[in-house]
Design a protein around this motif. Structure first.
Motif, short mmCIF file in Angstrom:
data_model
loop_
_atom_site.label_atom_id
_atom_site.label_comp_id
_atom_site.label_asym_id
_atom_site.label_seq_id
_atom_site.Cartn_x
_atom_site.Cartn_y
_atom_site.Cartn_z
N GLN A 12 23.65 1.87 44.01
CA GLN A 12 23.40 3.26 44.38
C GLN A 12 22.15 3.71 43.64
O GLN A 12 22.04 3.57 42.44
CB GLN A 12 24.59 4.16 44.00
N HIS A 13 21.21 4.22 44.39
CA HIS A 13 19.96 4.66 43.78
C HIS A 13 20.18 5.98 43.07
O HIS A 13 20.92 6.84 43.52
CB HIS A 13 18.86 4.80 44.84
N SER A 14 19.49 6.14 41.98
CA SER A 14 19.64 7.37 41.21
C SER A 14 19.12 8.57 41.99
O SER A 14 19.57 9.69 41.79
CB SER A 14 18.93 7.26 39.86
N SER A 15 18.19 8.34 42.92
CA SER A 15 17.67 9.46 43.70
C SER A 15 18.76 10.03 44.61
O SER A 15 18.84 11.24 44.80
CB SER A 15 16.45 9.03 44.53
N CYS A 16 19.63 9.18 45.15
CA CYS A 16 20.73 9.66 45.99
C CYS A 16 21.70 10.50 45.15
O CYS A 16 22.17 11.54 45.60
CB CYS A 16 21.49 8.49 46.62
N ALA A 17 22.00 10.02 43.97
CA ALA A 17 22.90 10.76 43.09
C ALA A 17 22.28 12.10 42.72
O ALA A 17 22.95 13.12 42.69
CB ALA A 17 23.21 9.95 41.84
N GLY A 18 20.98 12.10 42.47
CA GLY A 18 20.28 13.34 42.13
C GLY A 18 20.30 14.33 43.27
O GLY A 18 20.50 15.53 43.07
N VAL A 19 20.12 13.82 44.51
CA VAL A 19 20.13 14.69 45.68
C VAL A 19 21.51 15.29 45.87
O VAL A 19 21.65 16.49 46.11
CB VAL A 19 19.69 13.91 46.95
N SER A 20 22.56 14.46 45.73
CA SER A 20 23.91 14.98 45.92
C SER A 20 24.26 16.00 44.84
O SER A 20 24.91 17.00 45.10
CB SER A 20 24.94 13.85 45.94
N GLN A 21 23.79 15.77 43.61
CA GLN A 21 24.02 16.73 42.54
C GLN A 21 23.30 18.03 42.82
O GLN A 21 23.83 19.11 42.60
CB GLN A 21 23.56 16.16 41.19
N PHE A 22 22.06 17.92 43.33
CA PHE A 22 21.28 19.11 43.66
C PHE A 22 21.96 19.90 44.78
O PHE A 22 22.06 21.12 44.72
CB PHE A 22 19.86 18.72 44.06
N VAL A 23 22.45 19.19 45.80
CA VAL A 23 23.14 19.85 46.93
C VAL A 23 24.39 20.56 46.42
O VAL A 23 24.65 21.71 46.78
CB VAL A 23 23.48 18.84 48.04
N ALA A 24 25.15 19.88 45.56
CA ALA A 24 26.37 20.48 45.00
C ALA A 24 26.02 21.71 44.17
O ALA A 24 26.68 22.74 44.24
CB ALA A 24 27.12 19.47 44.15
N TYR A 25 24.95 21.62 43.40
CA TYR A 25 24.51 22.74 42.56
C TYR A 25 24.07 23.92 43.44
O TYR A 25 24.48 25.06 43.22
CB TYR A 25 23.36 22.29 41.66
N ALA A 26 23.25 23.61 44.46
CA ALA A 26 22.74 24.67 45.34
C ALA A 26 23.88 25.33 46.11
O ALA A 26 23.93 26.55 46.25
CB ALA A 26 21.71 24.09 46.31
N LEU A 27 24.81 24.51 46.58
CA LEU A 27 25.96 25.04 47.31
C LEU A 27 26.82 25.90 46.41
O LEU A 27 27.25 26.99 46.80
CB LEU A 27 26.77 23.87 47.88
N GLY A 28 27.06 25.43 45.20
CA GLY A 28 27.85 26.20 44.23
C GLY A 28 27.16 27.50 43.87
O GLY A 28 27.80 28.55 43.76
N LYS A 29 25.84 27.44 43.70
CA LYS A 29 25.08 28.65 43.36
C LYS A 29 25.15 29.63 44.52
O LYS A 29 25.33 30.82 44.32
CB LYS A 29 23.63 28.27 43.06
#
Length: 79
Positions: A12-29
């Motif tokens: 799993q590429h770290s960029s995918c994990a970063g994107v999913s974390q960003f999406v989760a953060y943005a959605l939560g915000k």
């Protein structure tokens, strides 16, 4: 026969994990901000509605009190 080579599992590429974390953060915000704005709106609406009801009850009470006072005066005075 030579042994078959096993393909390595794709990492799993770290960029995918970063994107999913960003999406989760943005959605939560978004949900947090939306809940905050909605809560502020409902609180403000309840405050205005409460003020309206309080003012309406005050005016209505004054009217009833005045009406009862006038009615009572007429009954006591016999006019």
């Amino acid at each position: 026969m030579p042994p078959k080579q096993q393909k390595a599992a794709p990492e799993q590429h770290s960029s995918c994990a970063g994107v999913s974390q960003f999406v989760a953060y943005a959605l939560g915000k978004f949900y947090f901000d939306f809940a905050y704005v909605l809560g502020k709106f409902i609180s403000g609406f309840a405050y205005v509605l409460g003020k309206f009801h309080f003012g309406f009850a005050y005016v209505l009470g004054k009217f009833h009190f005045g009406f009862a006072y006038v009615l009572g005066s007429k009954l006591v005075d016999g006019r």
